[in-house]
Design an enzyme around this catalytic site. Structure first.
Site, short mmCIF file in Angstrom:
data_model
loop_
_atom_site.label_atom_id
_atom_site.label_comp_id
_atom_site.label_asym_id
_atom_site.label_seq_id
_atom_site.Cartn_x
_atom_site.Cartn_y
_atom_site.Cartn_z
N TYR A 276 0.59 -1.22 0.02
CA TYR A 276 0.08 0.04 0.00
C TYR A 276 0.94 1.23 -0.01
O TYR A 276 0.28 2.42 -0.42
CB TYR A 276 -0.86 0.04 1.32
CG TYR A 276 -1.88 -0.87 1.21
CD1 TYR A 276 -3.27 -0.75 0.68
CD2 TYR A 276 -1.70 -2.13 1.96
CE1 TYR A 276 -4.32 -1.65 0.91
CE2 TYR A 276 -2.87 -3.08 1.75
CZ TYR A 276 -3.90 -2.83 1.44
OH TYR A 276 -5.09 -3.76 1.44
N GLU A 323 -2.50 -8.47 -1.05
CA GLU A 323 -3.21 -7.50 -0.86
C GLU A 323 -2.61 -6.17 -1.61
O GLU A 323 -1.32 -6.17 -1.75
CB GLU A 323 -3.47 -6.81 0.61
CG GLU A 323 -4.45 -7.65 1.23
CD GLU A 323 -4.72 -7.21 2.94
OE1 GLU A 323 -4.70 -5.88 2.99
OE2 GLU A 323 -4.66 -8.02 3.64
N TRP A 361 -7.27 -5.98 -2.97
CA TRP A 361 -8.03 -5.84 -1.84
C TRP A 361 -8.96 -4.74 -1.89
O TRP A 361 -8.85 -3.53 -2.21
CB TRP A 361 -6.95 -5.35 -0.60
CG TRP A 361 -7.93 -4.94 0.62
CD1 TRP A 361 -8.50 -3.94 1.05
CD2 TRP A 361 -8.18 -5.93 1.72
NE1 TRP A 361 -9.10 -4.08 2.31
CE2 TRP A 361 -9.06 -5.28 2.63
CE3 TRP A 361 -7.86 -7.33 1.99
CZ2 TRP A 361 -9.57 -5.90 3.67
CZ3 TRP A 361 -8.48 -8.04 3.19
CH2 TRP A 361 -9.14 -7.50 4.03
N GLU A 368 -13.07 -1.09 7.88
CA GLU A 368 -11.85 -0.78 7.62
C GLU A 368 -11.33 -0.33 9.04
O GLU A 368 -11.06 0.85 9.44
CB GLU A 368 -11.90 0.51 6.78
CG GLU A 368 -10.25 0.93 6.71
CD GLU A 368 -9.30 0.01 6.19
OE1 GLU A 368 -9.65 -1.11 5.86
OE2 GLU A 368 -8.07 0.15 6.74
C1 BGC Z 1 -4.99 -4.94 6.17
C2 BGC Z 1 -6.58 -5.14 5.78
C3 BGC Z 1 -6.85 -3.40 5.57
C4 BGC Z 1 -6.18 -2.93 4.47
C5 BGC Z 1 -6.47 -1.37 3.96
C6 BGC Z 1 -4.27 -4.08 5.29
O1 BGC Z 1 -3.12 -3.52 5.86
O2 BGC Z 1 -4.60 -6.43 5.96
O3 BGC Z 1 -7.15 -5.43 6.86
O4 BGC Z 1 -8.44 -3.45 5.18
O5 BGC Z 1 -4.93 -2.93 4.74
O6 BGC Z 1 -6.24 -0.75 5.12
#
Ligand code: BGC
Length: 408
Positions: A276, A323, A361, A368
């Protein structure tokens, strides 16, 4: 075969959970609303799609029915199948399986067997996570991940699940983001139990690493053919140059990206990468240009996934992107978000990085964590009043990408 799909986690979508989070959510909803009132929110967040809660409402912060996936999983897997997915990542809710210490609920185990069968029936390869942040209340009461017995409790639970699902599951993810969990729950004070201690952080992380190793052994003993990994949230730490910035980049990478992996090697068969964040270091952290932002004001930086992937080469392990996603209630960012990340993943693959799957994801809009329901990560929009599902246009764009890249 390359695995294409989406991910969810039990507490975020199932509804009706009773665990350490559900208790904390009720206790902390009021204060979260008060804090939210101190911020300025854009109109589209205050008026979310299909009447969902906004950050100024208490119901936003209480998971409650969530997306009611516990009852609607058949419908949700039909949607995943219709979107061209051939795999699906989900998690098992420990608090359902072992609601009292040492007492296992066979009905709940059966539920997850049904979930896995429903995936298999539709040709979706199950990737199961055994733990995604939530704890049974009995375990919270005795210190959660900080309890030195945590690894053995986790092992017992892992054994139980493996014995029950061994004929149906090949890919096992022991833990989700042990570093992020320990950081938020034990050091930053953002998640239950809201500790702010470096000692708690280390204890939690150490116990989670031991828990992974125990579960790895347990799963492999029962099912030698299993592929057992963990999902880690790795940021792209970028130094703007110079000795000092390089030093901080290496330190941050060492602690947040590699520490857990190093401490569990060689008891890990694949790396689950959750990507992310980009963090540019220029005489301080997070000096990002922030040219492209999600609804949560997280910078979107697709190139970073390439750098993280190449940094994992040294482990010589297969990698699944477990994810990668964006909060985007208007669905104006998601298509490009997915496309661009996949371009950078393909570049890494071309250069010899062994990436074997991609899970967006998330399949559904979901809860959240401390932010509640307002961030919308789903390929599928959920109307939290009627619980009706609506496929977003970006989900169809992702389907096209999958169709064009079956044999990646
Ligand atoms: C987590 C998820 C979360 C996503 C968005 C990840 O760190 O595993 O559970 O919803 O990020 O924040």
């Amino acid at each position: 075969m390359f695995f294409w799909g989406a991910a969810t986690s039990s507490h975020q979508v199932e509804g009706g959970n009773y665990n350490d989070w559900s208790e904390w959510e009720i206790k902390s909803a009021k204060i979260k609303v008060q804090n939210a009132k101190l911020q300025k929110w854009p109109e589209f967040i205050l008026n979310p799609p299909a009447g969902g809660p906004n950050p100024l409402q208490e119901e936003n912060y209480i998971s409650g029915k969530a997306a009611e996936h516990y009852r609607r999983f058949h419908e949700d897997f039909d949607i995943a199948k219709s979107l061209g997915h051939n795999a699906h990542r989900f998690s098992i809710e420990w608090s359902r399986i072992e609601p009292e210490q040492g007492t296992f609920d066979e009905e709940e185990i059966k539920h997850y067997r049904n979930v896995v069968e429903a995936l298999r029936k539709r040709g979706l390869e199950p990737f199961v996570s055994l733990w995604h942040f939530t704890l049974p209340l009995w375990l919270r009461k005795i210190g959660g991940t900080e309890n030195k017995e945590f690894p053995s409790y986790f092992q017992r639970y892992a054994e139980k699940i493996t014995a029950a699902l061994k004929d149906k599951i090949r890919f096992w993810i022991t833990l989700n983001e042990p570093e992020i969990y320990s950081l938020n729950a034990c050091f930053r004070g953002r998640w239950p139990p809201q500790k702010k201690s470096i000692f708690s952080f280390y204890k939690s992380l150490r116990n989670l690493a031991a828990a992974h190793q125990n579960a790895y052994e347990a799963i492999k003993t029962i099912l030698p053919k299993a592929e057992v990994g963990a999902a880690v949230n790795l940021s792209y730490f970028e130094s703007s140059g110079g000795l000092i910035n390089d030093f901080f980049k290496n330190a941050a990478e060492g602690l947040m990206n590699f520490h857990f992996l190093n401490s569990v090697c060689p008891k890990i068969d694949f790396i689950g990468l959750n990507y992310y964040f980009h963090n540019r270091i220029d005489w301080g952290f997070n000096k990002n240009a922030n040219k492209w932002l999600s609804d949560m004001e997280w910078e979107i930086y697709p190139e970073g996934i390439y750098h993280v992937l190449t940094s994992l080469k040294k482990y010589k392990l297969p990698i699944y992107i477990t994810e990668n996603g964006v909060a985007d209630s208007r669905d104006i960012l998601r298509q490009k978000f997915i496309q661009e990340h996949i371009i950078w993943i393909k570049k890494a693959i071309k250069e010899g990085i062994n990436v074997r799957g991609y899970f967006y994801w998330s399949l559904l809009d979901n809860f959240e964590w401390d932010k509640g329901f307002w961030p919308r990560f789903g390929l599928v929009e959920v109307n939290y009043k009627t619980l009706k599902r609506k496929i977003r246009p970006s989900a169809l764009a992702y389907k096209k990408i999958i169709e064009g890249n079956r044999a990646l």
